[in-house]
Design a protein around this motif. Structure first.
Motif, PDB file in Angstrom:
ATOM      1  N   LEU A   1       0.808  -1.213   0.000  1.00  0.00           N
ATOM      2  CA  LEU A   1       0.000   0.000   0.000  1.00  0.00           C
ATOM      3  C   LEU A   1       0.848   1.272   0.000  1.00  0.00           C
ATOM      4  N   GLY A   2       2.153   1.117  -0.104  1.00  0.00           N
ATOM      5  CA  GLY A   2       3.029   2.270  -0.227  1.00  0.00           C
ATOM      6  C   GLY A   2       3.560   2.840   1.063  1.00  0.00           C
ATOM      7  N   PHE A   3       3.358   2.146   2.185  1.00  0.00           N
ATOM      8  CA  PHE A   3       3.900   2.629   3.458  1.00  0.00           C
ATOM      9  C   PHE A   3       5.402   2.356   3.523  1.00  0.00           C
ATOM     10  N   GLU A   4       6.126   3.275   4.118  1.00  0.00           N
ATOM     11  CA  GLU A   4       7.511   3.008   4.482  1.00  0.00           C
ATOM     12  C   GLU A   4       7.504   2.314   5.833  1.00  0.00           C
ATOM     13  N   LEU A   5       8.259   1.238   5.954  1.00  0.00           N
ATOM     14  CA  LEU A   5       8.244   0.425   7.167  1.00  0.00           C
ATOM     15  C   LEU A   5       9.476   0.730   8.008  1.00  0.00           C
TER      16      LEU A   5
END
Length: 419
Positions: A144-148
């Motif tokens: 979903l495009g989140f940076e982890l």
């Protein structure tokens, strides 16, 4: 420190033990936390609880028809006390809590949240990820495009100081957490740590705890910790909408035909229900009715879960016994001894987890890839291996554990010999 000749002798012994195991030509799989067929059989009667025109709930809902985005109230009343949430703030959906997670995060990216209507997707968006952690959480968020952003875990739960430092960035929108019997370590968050997370300052006004109660009902022992009422803790801390709670019966009844749950603060539940109403005309209420009739009440769920424990606890014990007998006398590895959930975490010497997994595969034991317990599949120490003993038979688990021990010993002595 052992002499070079002693190390060579022990390496030779480990190599011989590994070759003997590999020569058996076994095909064993302890990769994923799937219920065993015997566990699925426990819910066989689920399939016959609804038949013919007997499709109405006690409150008169015709489960064959549209509507009811919130799910059957009678089923929500069964699971509400088990999950420590009010029934009015609990939604029941389809078979996968992962779907609820996807929907909630997508709604937030597109529309904002109940606390802040600015869409997360308009700017950078990041999530905190306690490690070792749940690979499906990381994969979903990355897609979903989140940076982890990784934060460490200890025996009480996530490192709150590390989380708070990172949450000073308003792009940090929330944190994953498996509060009960964490995947993969089996850690249960303490009340103190949960309160700290509920109270924690964050730059994002809608900073969210993605509270996944995936294993909240999966106790291995009669004496076990109780679920925490995170909604009340957050409300007391002045953040009534901070926690989004997820759960399901995927490992309780039939994994492919369970019921999922979502809970949150009052405004969050209204927000979720309104968004769901735009993408669905209601969940599978017939399946929810099956579960309602199968369990009858909360005590029925607890009795059912004790039957699960009778099947899988001996498998956990078999792995722990093999690790203790095969590795306990040497300082080669450490491991968790969980009181519930679906996994055991093995920590090897730094730098050899991928070697252990490769050796195991070549010897006929399939393990979860090294690194799967970390965001982007990258374990910086290359030392964590997740063990899932539930799916195979007890005999197969015992063999797989013996093979795993042989692989750890060989890879460890190879590393020690290499200096």
């Amino acid at each position: 420190m052992s002499s070079l000749s002693d190390l060579q002798s022990r390496l030779d012994e480990a190599s011989a033990a590994y070759e003997e195991f590999a020569s058996r030509g076994l095909k064993l799989d302890i990769t994923r936390g799937k219920p065993a067929p015997a566990q699925l059989d426990l819910a066989a009667d689920l399939l016959t609880t609804v038949s013919g025109d007997d499709v109405f709930t006690p409150s008169g809902v015709d489960t064959r028809n549209y509507g009811g985005a919130e799910g059957l109230i009678e089923l929500r009343e069964i699971f509400a006390p088990l999950l420590k949430v009010p029934a009015a703030q609990l939604l029941a959906g389809g078979n996968a809590s992962l779907t609820f997670m996807t929907q909630a995060l997508t709604f937030a990216l597109l529309h904002g949240t109940a606390v802040d209507d600015r869409p997360w997707g308009l700017g950078p968006h990041k999530l905190l990820c306690p490690v070792p952690g749940y690979d499906r959480h990381f994969t979903l968020a990355e897609s979903l495009g989140f940076e982890l952003l990784s934060i460490p875990m200890d025996d009480e739960g996530p490192d709150v100081a590390a989380a708070q430092r990172l949450a000073e960035d308003p792009a940090v929108k929330g944190m994953w957490i498996v509060p009960m019997y964490s995947n993969p370590t089996g850690i249960t968050i303490t009340d103190r740590r949960a309160r700290e997370l509920a109270q924690m300052p964050a730059a994002a006004p809608d900073f969210t705890l993605l509270w996944d109660n995936a294993y909240a009902l999966h106790h291995l022992r009669e004496d076990h910790p109780d679920n925490l009422d995170i909604l009340s803790l957050c409300a007391e801390a002045g953040h009534p909408e901070r926690a989004w709670i997820f759960a399901s019966t995927s490992k309780v009844t039939h994994a492919g035909a369970g019921v999922s749950f979502f809970a949150g603060g009052p405004a969050t539940v209204d927000w979720m229900t309104a968004n769901l109403g735009k993408v669905s005309i209601g969940p599978d209420k017939i399946n929810q009715l099956r579960h309602l009739r199968f369990f009858t009440d909360s005590a029925g769920v607890e009795a059912h879960m004790r039957k699960h424990a009778e099947i899988i606890a001996p498998k956990f014990d078999a792995v722990l016994t093999a690790l203790d007998e095969g590795l306990g006398s040497d300082d080669l590895a450490s491991w968790t001894s969980p009181e519930g959930g679906y996994f055991i975490t093995l920590t090897t010497m730094d730098g050899i987890a991928d070697r252990v997994v490769k050796l195991a595969a070549e010897a006929g034991v399939k393990l979860t890839p090294a690194g799967a317990t970390h965001p982007y599949g990258l374990d910086p120490n290359n030392s964590i291996i997740r063990i899932a003993p539930t799916m195979p038979t007890l005999d197969e688990v015992e063999l797989a554990a013996q093979g795993l021990v042989a692989c750890v010993r060989l890879a460890s002595f190879e590393k020690l010999m290499a200096g």
